[in-house]
Design a protein around this motif. Structure first.
Motif, PDB file in Angstrom:
ATOM      1  N   GLU A 153      34.196  59.666  56.929  1.00 17.76           N
ATOM      2  CA  GLU A 153      35.226  60.380  57.700  1.00 17.76           C
ATOM      3  C   GLU A 153      36.437  59.484  57.929  1.00 17.76           C
ATOM      4  OE1 GLU A 153      35.845  62.621  62.015  1.00 17.76           O
ATOM      5  OE2 GLU A 153      33.887  61.819  61.463  1.00 17.76           O
ATOM      6  N   ALA A 154      36.188  58.201  58.257  1.00 15.81           N
ATOM      7  CA  ALA A 154      37.287  57.284  58.542  1.00 15.81           C
ATOM      8  C   ALA A 154      38.131  57.014  57.309  1.00 15.81           C
ATOM      9  CB  ALA A 154      36.729  55.974  59.092  1.00 15.81           C
ATOM     10  N   ARG A 155      37.524  57.111  56.120  1.00 17.65           N
ATOM     11  CA  ARG A 155      38.243  56.772  54.890  1.00 17.65           C
ATOM     12  C   ARG A 155      38.539  57.993  54.024  1.00 17.65           C
ATOM     13  NH1 ARG A 155      34.940  51.098  53.622  1.00 17.65           N
ATOM     14  NH2 ARG A 155      35.743  50.020  55.456  1.00 17.65           N
ATOM     15  N   GLU A 156      38.444  59.168  54.608  1.00 17.64           N
ATOM     16  CA  GLU A 156      38.636  60.388  53.842  1.00 17.64           C
ATOM     17  C   GLU A 156      40.058  60.500  53.296  1.00 17.64           C
ATOM     18  OE1 GLU A 156      37.419  65.120  54.317  1.00 17.64           O
ATOM     19  OE2 GLU A 156      37.617  63.836  56.089  1.00 17.64           O
ATOM     20  N   ALA A 157      41.032  59.966  54.006  1.00 19.53           N
ATOM     21  CA  ALA A 157      42.428  60.058  53.563  1.00 19.53           C
ATOM     22  C   ALA A 157      42.792  58.970  52.558  1.00 19.53           C
ATOM     23  CB  ALA A 157      43.360  59.969  54.765  1.00 19.53           C
ATOM     24  N   ILE A 158      41.909  57.980  52.392  1.00 23.93           N
ATOM     25  CA  ILE A 158      42.183  56.835  51.531  1.00 23.93           C
ATOM     26  C   ILE A 158      41.112  56.744  50.457  1.00 23.93           C
ATOM     27  CG2 ILE A 158      42.515  54.344  51.442  1.00 23.93           C
ATOM     28  CD1 ILE A 158      44.629  55.785  53.119  1.00 23.93           C
ATOM     29  N   ASP A 159      41.540  56.650  49.228  1.00 26.21           N
ATOM     30  CA  ASP A 159      40.617  56.400  48.114  1.00 26.21           C
ATOM     31  C   ASP A 159      40.460  54.888  48.008  1.00 26.21           C
ATOM     32  OD1 ASP A 159      39.146  56.275  45.796  1.00 26.21           O
ATOM     33  OD2 ASP A 159      40.485  57.546  44.624  1.00 26.21           O
ATOM     34  N   LEU A 160      39.345  54.360  48.530  1.00 30.02           N
ATOM     35  CA  LEU A 160      39.116  52.923  48.602  1.00 30.02           C
ATOM     36  C   LEU A 160      37.884  52.572  47.770  1.00 30.02           C
ATOM     37  CD1 LEU A 160      39.501  50.682  51.691  1.00 30.02           C
ATOM     38  CD2 LEU A 160      37.427  50.491  50.325  1.00 30.02           C
ATOM     39  N   ARG A 161      38.040  51.655  46.809  1.00 31.83           N
ATOM     40  CA  ARG A 161      36.967  51.334  45.876  1.00 31.83           C
ATOM     41  C   ARG A 161      36.724  49.818  45.828  1.00 31.83           C
ATOM     42  NH1 ARG A 161      37.529  55.745  40.965  1.00 31.83           N
ATOM     43  NH2 ARG A 161      38.409  57.423  42.263  1.00 31.83           N
ATOM     44  N   TYR A 162      35.529  49.422  46.219  1.00 33.01           N
ATOM     45  CA  TYR A 162      35.142  48.013  46.160  1.00 33.01           C
ATOM     46  C   TYR A 162      34.893  47.595  44.711  1.00 33.01           C
ATOM     47  CZ  TYR A 162      34.412  47.277  51.191  1.00 33.01           C
ATOM     48  OH  TYR A 162      34.587  47.114  52.537  1.00 33.01           O
ATOM     49  N   VAL A 163      35.354  46.398  44.364  1.00 29.95           N
ATOM     50  CA  VAL A 163      35.069  45.848  43.043  1.00 29.95           C
ATOM     51  C   VAL A 163      33.607  45.425  42.951  1.00 29.95           C
ATOM     52  CG1 VAL A 163      35.567  43.911  41.489  1.00 29.95           C
ATOM     53  CG2 VAL A 163      37.449  45.160  42.583  1.00 29.95           C
ATOM     54  N   GLU A 164      33.086  44.799  44.012  1.00 32.92           N
ATOM     55  CA  GLU A 164      31.680  44.424  44.076  1.00 32.92           C
ATOM     56  C   GLU A 164      31.061  45.044  45.331  1.00 32.92           C
ATOM     57  OE1 GLU A 164      31.553  40.187  43.862  1.00 32.92           O
ATOM     58  OE2 GLU A 164      31.982  40.149  41.723  1.00 32.92           O
ATOM     59  N   GLU A 165      29.775  44.800  45.549  1.00 33.84           N
ATOM     60  CA  GLU A 165      29.102  45.373  46.703  1.00 33.84           C
ATOM     61  C   GLU A 165      29.763  44.908  47.999  1.00 33.84           C
ATOM     62  OE1 GLU A 165      26.670  47.499  47.072  1.00 33.84           O
ATOM     63  OE2 GLU A 165      26.102  47.753  44.964  1.00 33.84           O
ATOM     64  N   PRO A 166      30.044  45.834  48.930  1.00 37.51           N
ATOM     65  CA  PRO A 166      30.583  45.437  50.237  1.00 37.51           C
ATOM     66  C   PRO A 166      29.521  44.707  51.040  1.00 37.51           C
ATOM     67  CG  PRO A 166      30.077  47.774  50.188  1.00 37.51           C
ATOM     68  CD  PRO A 166      29.891  47.286  48.786  1.00 37.51           C
ATOM     69  N   PRO A 167      29.912  44.046  52.128  1.00 34.46           N
ATOM     70  CA  PRO A 167      28.936  43.286  52.920  1.00 34.46           C
ATOM     71  C   PRO A 167      27.746  44.122  53.371  1.00 34.46           C
ATOM     72  CG  PRO A 167      31.158  42.763  53.641  1.00 34.46           C
ATOM     73  CD  PRO A 167      31.276  43.905  52.662  1.00 34.46           C
ATOM     74  N   TYR A 168      27.983  45.355  53.803  1.00 34.31           N
ATOM     75  CA  TYR A 168      26.898  46.189  54.305  1.00 34.31           C
ATOM     76  C   TYR A 168      26.044  46.790  53.183  1.00 34.31           C
ATOM     77  CZ  TYR A 168      30.641  49.538  53.362  1.00 34.31           C
ATOM     78  OH  TYR A 168      31.653  50.240  52.779  1.00 34.31           O
ATOM     79  N   GLY A 169      26.502  46.640  51.935  1.00 34.18           N
ATOM     80  CA  GLY A 169      25.735  47.170  50.819  1.00 34.18           C
ATOM     81  C   GLY A 169      24.712  46.191  50.286  1.00 34.18           C
ATOM     82  N   LYS A 170      25.042  44.910  50.378  1.00 34.41           N
ATOM     83  CA  LYS A 170      24.148  43.856  49.891  1.00 34.41           C
ATOM     84  C   LYS A 170      24.336  42.664  50.804  1.00 34.41           C
ATOM     85  CE  LYS A 170      23.323  40.897  45.840  1.00 34.41           C
ATOM     86  NZ  LYS A 170      23.801  40.529  44.491  1.00 34.41           N
ATOM     87  N   TYR A 171      23.324  42.345  51.588  1.00 36.65           N
ATOM     88  CA  TYR A 171      23.449  41.263  52.556  1.00 36.65           C
ATOM     89  C   TYR A 171      22.139  40.493  52.642  1.00 36.65           C
ATOM     90  CZ  TYR A 171      21.257  44.793  55.550  1.00 36.65           C
ATOM     91  OH  TYR A 171      20.426  45.748  56.063  1.00 36.65           O
ATOM     92  N   GLY A 172      22.178  39.370  53.352  1.00 39.45           N
ATOM     93  CA  GLY A 172      21.005  38.510  53.469  1.00 39.45           C
ATOM     94  C   GLY A 172      21.143  37.219  52.702  1.00 39.45           C
ATOM     95  N   THR A 173      21.980  37.217  51.673  1.00 40.84           N
ATOM     96  CA  THR A 173      22.230  36.025  50.865  1.00 40.84           C
ATOM     97  C   THR A 173      23.724  35.735  50.857  1.00 40.84           C
ATOM     98  OG1 THR A 173      20.353  36.529  49.428  1.00 40.84           O
ATOM     99  CG2 THR A 173      21.994  34.965  48.594  1.00 40.84           C
ATOM    100  N   PRO A 174      24.146  34.543  51.252  1.00 44.20           N
ATOM    101  CA  PRO A 174      25.584  34.215  51.226  1.00 44.20           C
ATOM    102  C   PRO A 174      26.164  34.364  49.825  1.00 44.20           C
ATOM    103  CG  PRO A 174      24.377  32.595  52.513  1.00 44.20           C
ATOM    104  CD  PRO A 174      23.339  33.451  51.839  1.00 44.20           C
ATOM    105  N   ARG A 175      27.411  34.818  49.806  1.00 45.22           N
ATOM    106  CA  ARG A 175      28.159  34.956  48.554  1.00 45.22           C
ATOM    107  C   ARG A 175      29.501  34.257  48.717  1.00 45.22           C
ATOM    108  NH1 ARG A 175      28.627  41.205  47.457  1.00 45.22           N
ATOM    109  NH2 ARG A 175      27.807  41.600  49.544  1.00 45.22           N
TER     110      ARG A 175
END
Length: 291
Positions: A153-175
């Motif tokens: 809902e917050a990003r419905e007006a913006i087409d925003l595309r991550y190049v790699e996994e966002p922090p909340y998509g893949k976490y637990g290991t530092p990058r």
């Protein structure tokens, strides 16, 4: 133009209630407070409304002072600091419930020729090859459904595309503390007003800038409950004209985090490689007690 984008444009279209005083509506973000990018963008709109049309925003410096209440309007008062031959300076303060929640200083300049160079655009994949926010978020089974819906809902007006996994998509290991996103408005803009495109970039700039701080420590952020954070200050420099309805690469990194704070710095490039905007932000980044 999508309905969500029109709603965003309406949100940024302030009501003038007196000379140099404006009122803006508010709405909740993915957390129960006013989204910082909204306040920054509205404050820049207020400042820009008091500036001659031939002067364009080239920088802003701002502080987030208090949490904004999404259930109350925000009043913006503008102070005319300076009107020079080439530069105009304005100060805008956002007020809710009788207290300032945000303060911005912005500078505007008439166009002139000058020296021209830039840092080269870093490599990045074509945005058309990357998953949309819908596609990414719908695939995260570890995120609660209400969190996914708030993000979308917050990003419905913006087409925003991550190049790699966002922090909340893949976490637990530092990058590496580096993140890239492509973004543009979800629909074409009829207006050619340069201030509108600058304001929309300001709005988006607060969405992902501290991601690189989280990546460095393998943290997923508020969405998974392993970090508490908020923006503290924000600075932007607008180098060249651009359109917010055309792809912009937001290349972000974090040089340091210490004392419950993290620093993010970034550059926005047009798809043809022109450096359009530089951004720096510091934010509160706290680990929940008990860890």
């Amino acid at each position: 133009m999508s309905e969500a984008l029109q709603d965003l444009l309406d949100l940024l279209d302030l009501e003038q209630i007196e000379e140099d005083i404006f009122r803006g509506r508010s709405r909740s973000a993915v957390v129960p407070r006013v989204f910082g990018g909204q306040v920054a963008a509205q404050a820049l709109v207020a400042a820009g409304r008091t500036v001659p049309a031939d002067r364009h925003a080239h920088s802003l410096h701002a502080y987030f002072l208090r949490m904004g209440d999404p259930g109350a309007p925000i009043v913006y008062t503008v102070e005319r600091i300076r009107d020079g031959r080439s530069f105009t300076t304005r100060r805008a303060v956002a007020v809710q419930h009788g207290r300032p929640i945000f303060a911005l200083s912005a500078s505007f300049q008439t166009y002139e020729d000058g020296l021209d160079h830039q840092a080269p655009m870093p490599p990045a994949p074509d945005p058309a090859t990357l998953p949309t926010s819908q596609e990414r978020l719908r695939g995260y089974d570890h995120l609660p459904p209400d969190v996914v819906e708030k993000f979308l809902e917050a990003r419905e007006a913006i087409d925003l595309r991550y190049v790699e996994e966002p922090p909340y998509g893949k976490y637990g290991t530092p990058r590496p503390p580096h993140s890239q996103v492509w973004f543009r408005t979800n629909g074409k803009l009829e207006q050619d007003d340069p201030l509108l495109h600058v304001v929309l970039a300001t709005y988006v700039s607060d969405m992902t800038l501290l991601d690189s701080v989280l990546l460095a420590h393998g943290r997923g952020g508020w969405a998974v409950g392993d970090v508490v954070g908020a923006s503290l200050d924000h600075a932007m420099w607008f180098h060249r004209p651009f359109r917010a309805d055309e792809w912009l690469l937001y290349d972000q990194e974090s040089p340091a985090a210490y004392g419950g704070r993290g620093l993010g710095q970034a550059r926005m490039y047009t798809q043809d490689g022109r450096l359009a905007v530089s951004v720096v932000q510091e934010g509160v980044v706290r680990v929940p007690r008990g860890e």
